[in-house]
Design a protein around this motif. Structure first.
Motif, PDB file in Angstrom:
ATOM      1  N   LYS A   1      -5.159  -4.974   3.556  1.00  0.00           N
ATOM      2  CA  LYS A   1      -5.357  -6.393   3.253  1.00  0.00           C
ATOM      3  C   LYS A   1      -4.146  -7.237   3.624  1.00  0.00           C
ATOM      4  O   LYS A   1      -4.217  -8.470   3.594  1.00  0.00           O
ATOM      5  CB  LYS A   1      -5.677  -6.574   1.765  1.00  0.00           C
ATOM      6  CG  LYS A   1      -6.974  -5.900   1.312  1.00  0.00           C
ATOM      7  CD  LYS A   1      -7.321  -6.250  -0.111  1.00  0.00           C
ATOM      8  CE  LYS A   1      -6.302  -5.735  -1.113  1.00  0.00           C
ATOM      9  NZ  LYS A   1      -6.226  -4.272  -1.147  1.00  0.00           N
ATOM     10  N   GLU A   2      -3.055  -6.615   3.964  1.00  0.00           N
ATOM     11  CA  GLU A   2      -1.851  -7.388   4.281  1.00  0.00           C
ATOM     12  C   GLU A   2      -1.961  -8.033   5.658  1.00  0.00           C
ATOM     13  O   GLU A   2      -2.719  -7.581   6.532  1.00  0.00           O
ATOM     14  CB  GLU A   2      -0.615  -6.509   4.163  1.00  0.00           C
ATOM     15  CG  GLU A   2      -0.321  -6.121   2.715  1.00  0.00           C
ATOM     16  CD  GLU A   2       1.060  -5.563   2.512  1.00  0.00           C
ATOM     17  OE1 GLU A   2       1.694  -5.909   1.499  1.00  0.00           O
ATOM     18  OE2 GLU A   2       1.508  -4.754   3.355  1.00  0.00           O
ATOM     19  N   THR A   3      -1.161  -9.070   5.857  1.00  0.00           N
ATOM     20  CA  THR A   3      -1.301  -9.930   7.031  1.00  0.00           C
ATOM     21  C   THR A   3      -0.056  -9.870   7.917  1.00  0.00           C
ATOM     22  O   THR A   3       1.033  -9.481   7.468  1.00  0.00           O
ATOM     23  CB  THR A   3      -1.513 -11.383   6.592  1.00  0.00           C
ATOM     24  OG1 THR A   3      -0.324 -11.849   5.917  1.00  0.00           O
ATOM     25  CG2 THR A   3      -2.700 -11.499   5.643  1.00  0.00           C
TER      26      THR A   3
ATOM     27  N   TYR B   1       4.372  -1.003   2.118  1.00  0.00           N
ATOM     28  CA  TYR B   1       3.500  -2.178   2.096  1.00  0.00           C
ATOM     29  C   TYR B   1       4.344  -3.351   1.644  1.00  0.00           C
ATOM     30  O   TYR B   1       5.309  -3.201   0.902  1.00  0.00           O
ATOM     31  CB  TYR B   1       2.250  -1.963   1.230  1.00  0.00           C
ATOM     32  CG  TYR B   1       2.470  -1.741  -0.245  1.00  0.00           C
ATOM     33  CD1 TYR B   1       2.209  -2.754  -1.176  1.00  0.00           C
ATOM     34  CD2 TYR B   1       2.894  -0.510  -0.730  1.00  0.00           C
ATOM     35  CE1 TYR B   1       2.385  -2.544  -2.536  1.00  0.00           C
ATOM     36  CE2 TYR B   1       3.066  -0.294  -2.089  1.00  0.00           C
ATOM     37  CZ  TYR B   1       2.818  -1.310  -2.989  1.00  0.00           C
ATOM     38  OH  TYR B   1       2.993  -1.092  -4.325  1.00  0.00           O
TER      39      TYR B   1
ATOM     40  N   GLN C   1      -8.171  -0.247   7.741  1.00  0.00           N
ATOM     41  CA  GLN C   1      -8.115   0.938   6.888  1.00  0.00           C
ATOM     42  C   GLN C   1      -8.235   2.230   7.694  1.00  0.00           C
ATOM     43  O   GLN C   1      -7.508   3.196   7.432  1.00  0.00           O
ATOM     44  CB  GLN C   1      -9.244   0.877   5.850  1.00  0.00           C
ATOM     45  CG  GLN C   1      -9.279   2.044   4.864  1.00  0.00           C
ATOM     46  CD  GLN C   1      -8.152   1.959   3.861  1.00  0.00           C
ATOM     47  OE1 GLN C   1      -7.876   0.901   3.317  1.00  0.00           O
ATOM     48  NE2 GLN C   1      -7.488   3.073   3.614  1.00  0.00           N
TER      49      GLN C   1
ATOM     50  N   ASN D   1      -2.967  -3.304  -8.366  1.00  0.00           N
ATOM     51  CA  ASN D   1      -2.947  -3.660  -6.947  1.00  0.00           C
ATOM     52  C   ASN D   1      -1.652  -3.168  -6.307  1.00  0.00           C
ATOM     53  O   ASN D   1      -0.982  -3.904  -5.566  1.00  0.00           O
ATOM     54  CB  ASN D   1      -3.103  -5.167  -6.749  1.00  0.00           C
ATOM     55  CG  ASN D   1      -3.280  -5.537  -5.272  1.00  0.00           C
ATOM     56  OD1 ASN D   1      -3.828  -4.754  -4.486  1.00  0.00           O
ATOM     57  ND2 ASN D   1      -2.796  -6.712  -4.890  1.00  0.00           N
TER      58      ASN D   1
ATOM     59  N   THR E   1       0.489  -4.266  10.717  1.00  0.00           N
ATOM     60  CA  THR E   1      -0.630  -4.245   9.782  1.00  0.00           C
ATOM     61  C   THR E   1      -1.837  -3.746  10.560  1.00  0.00           C
ATOM     62  O   THR E   1      -1.865  -3.819  11.799  1.00  0.00           O
ATOM     63  CB  THR E   1      -0.920  -5.647   9.205  1.00  0.00           C
ATOM     64  OG1 THR E   1      -1.123  -6.572  10.292  1.00  0.00           O
ATOM     65  CG2 THR E   1       0.241  -6.136   8.346  1.00  0.00           C
TER      66      THR E   1
ATOM     67  N   TYR F   1      -3.818   4.498  -4.375  1.00  0.00           N
ATOM     68  CA  TYR F   1      -3.937   3.075  -4.711  1.00  0.00           C
ATOM     69  C   TYR F   1      -4.284   2.909  -6.188  1.00  0.00           C
ATOM     70  O   TYR F   1      -5.221   3.532  -6.694  1.00  0.00           O
ATOM     71  CB  TYR F   1      -5.018   2.425  -3.851  1.00  0.00           C
ATOM     72  CG  TYR F   1      -5.274   0.967  -4.176  1.00  0.00           C
ATOM     73  CD1 TYR F   1      -4.255   0.024  -4.059  1.00  0.00           C
ATOM     74  CD2 TYR F   1      -6.532   0.544  -4.587  1.00  0.00           C
ATOM     75  CE1 TYR F   1      -4.483  -1.309  -4.352  1.00  0.00           C
ATOM     76  CE2 TYR F   1      -6.772  -0.798  -4.857  1.00  0.00           C
ATOM     77  CZ  TYR F   1      -5.742  -1.719  -4.750  1.00  0.00           C
ATOM     78  OH  TYR F   1      -5.979  -3.033  -5.048  1.00  0.00           O
TER      79      TYR F   1
ATOM     80  N   LYS G   1      -5.772   0.392  -8.526  1.00  0.00           N
ATOM     81  CA  LYS G   1      -6.569  -0.833  -8.444  1.00  0.00           C
ATOM     82  C   LYS G   1      -6.180  -1.835  -9.511  1.00  0.00           C
ATOM     83  O   LYS G   1      -6.160  -3.044  -9.273  1.00  0.00           O
ATOM     84  CB  LYS G   1      -8.055  -0.483  -8.555  1.00  0.00           C
ATOM     85  CG  LYS G   1      -8.989  -1.663  -8.331  1.00  0.00           C
ATOM     86  CD  LYS G   1     -10.442  -1.216  -8.336  1.00  0.00           C
ATOM     87  CE  LYS G   1     -11.376  -2.399  -8.090  1.00  0.00           C
ATOM     88  NZ  LYS G   1     -12.803  -1.967  -8.083  1.00  0.00           N
TER      89      LYS G   1
ATOM     90  N   ASP H   1      -1.431  -0.998   3.337  1.00  0.00           N
ATOM     91  CA  ASP H   1      -2.401  -1.874   2.678  1.00  0.00           C
ATOM     92  C   ASP H   1      -3.180  -2.639   3.751  1.00  0.00           C
ATOM     93  O   ASP H   1      -2.625  -3.512   4.424  1.00  0.00           O
ATOM     94  CB  ASP H   1      -1.682  -2.852   1.755  1.00  0.00           C
ATOM     95  CG  ASP H   1      -2.655  -3.707   0.940  1.00  0.00           C
ATOM     96  OD1 ASP H   1      -3.864  -3.717   1.262  1.00  0.00           O
ATOM     97  OD2 ASP H   1      -2.201  -4.373  -0.012  1.00  0.00           O
TER      98      ASP H   1
END
Length: 278
Positions: free
Chosen positions: A120-122, A81, A153, A174, A150, A169, A171, A118
């Motif tokens: 949420k990564e871009t 990630y 999920q 992060n 990317t 993960y 939390k 991950d």
């Protein structure tokens, strides 16, 4: 400073666990690894077909299916990630450093696919990671062979499950706890080899890529090396096969003796001349 020491210790433990992973599941005894690290590791899925219909986005933000990156060449795959504070960078740098030592070229002989775990990564983060990898690799004209993905999920979970890659993960931080290693797949998307740790011997990477290429790359010399070395799934490395080396040595000796006899007979004819000559 204490935080840095903790991260280095964590990275070392993850590398050690990856190196100890067995053919089908982690062989680290329960209770010997702290906390969530007991859930981290590789379950080898040699021969497993990767789900190539999974949707992702590449570093340019374009939608791609995993299968779009397969079909022509073997693939070296890395799970990572992009905001990882340490271990992921070490894995990517280790793989890139090993690839630099090869005469094989990314985009011509094989591809590299890095998949973010991950969701949420871009794509922007993926693009930055690709830029750094290319700078380290240092070969112009190879950027088309590097793919930094990317995705959602569900795609990540299905792909990591098929590959036997287990991670956890955290939390509060992060961050993700995960093992260190790379995976090599055939052009058709079947898992062929795992290499563990953060440094990969160029010989091992070359042999894994050639074995996984289904005869599409490699020379006669590479085939001889594959005959002399075999893949050890416990340690994720190639080791010498003593008997095969002895067989090749015996064959070379016999051929050498045969050539010597031919040369000696030819010399004898030249020195004695034609039979019956005055």
């Amino acid at each position: 400073m204490n935080s840095l020491i903790l991260r280095i210790t964590l990275a070392a433990l993850l590398v050690a666990q990856a190196a100890a992973a067995g053919p089908t599941e982690s062989t680290v005894p329960a209770g010997t690894m702290p906390g969530p690290l007991q859930e981290v590791g590789y379950d080898q899925r040699l021969g497993e077909q990767l789900p190539l219909d999974l949707p992702f986005r590449d570093e340019a933000g374009r939608p791609v299916k995993l299968g779009d990156l397969f079909g022509r060449r073997p693939v070296l795959m890395i799970f990572a990630y992009y905001h990882c504070p340490m271990l992921c960078d070490l894995v990517v740098q280790g793989a890139t450093g090993s690839l630099k030592a090869l005469t094989l070229d990314t985009g011509k002989d094989f591809d590299v696919v890095v998949v973010s775990i991950d969701p949420k990564e871009t794509p922007e983060q993926a693009r930055d990671a690709k830029r750094q990898a290319l700078a380290h690799y240092g070969r112009t004209g190879t950027d088309a062979g590097w793919h930094f993905l990317t995705g959602p999920q569900q795609s990540i979970l299905e792909l990591t499950k098929a590959a036997g890659f287990r991670y956890v993960y955290d939390k509060e931080r992060n961050e993700y706890a995960h093992a260190a290693g790379v995976m090599i797949a055939t052009p058709g998307g079947r898992i062929s080899r795992y290499l563990y740790g953060i440094e990969y011997a160029p010989r091992d990477v070359r042999l894994a890529l050639i074995e996984s290429s289904e005869g599409r790359i490699g020379s006669f010399a590479d085939q001889v090396l594959l005959y002399c070395f075999h893949y050890d799934p416990v340690y994720g490395k190639y080791s010498a096969m003593t008997m095969n080396i002895l067989r090749l040595g015996a064959i070379a000796t016999v051929l050498g003796l045969g050539l010597l006899i031919v040369l000696l007979k030819r010399r004898e004819r030249v020195e004695t001349g034609p039979v019956g000559a005055a």
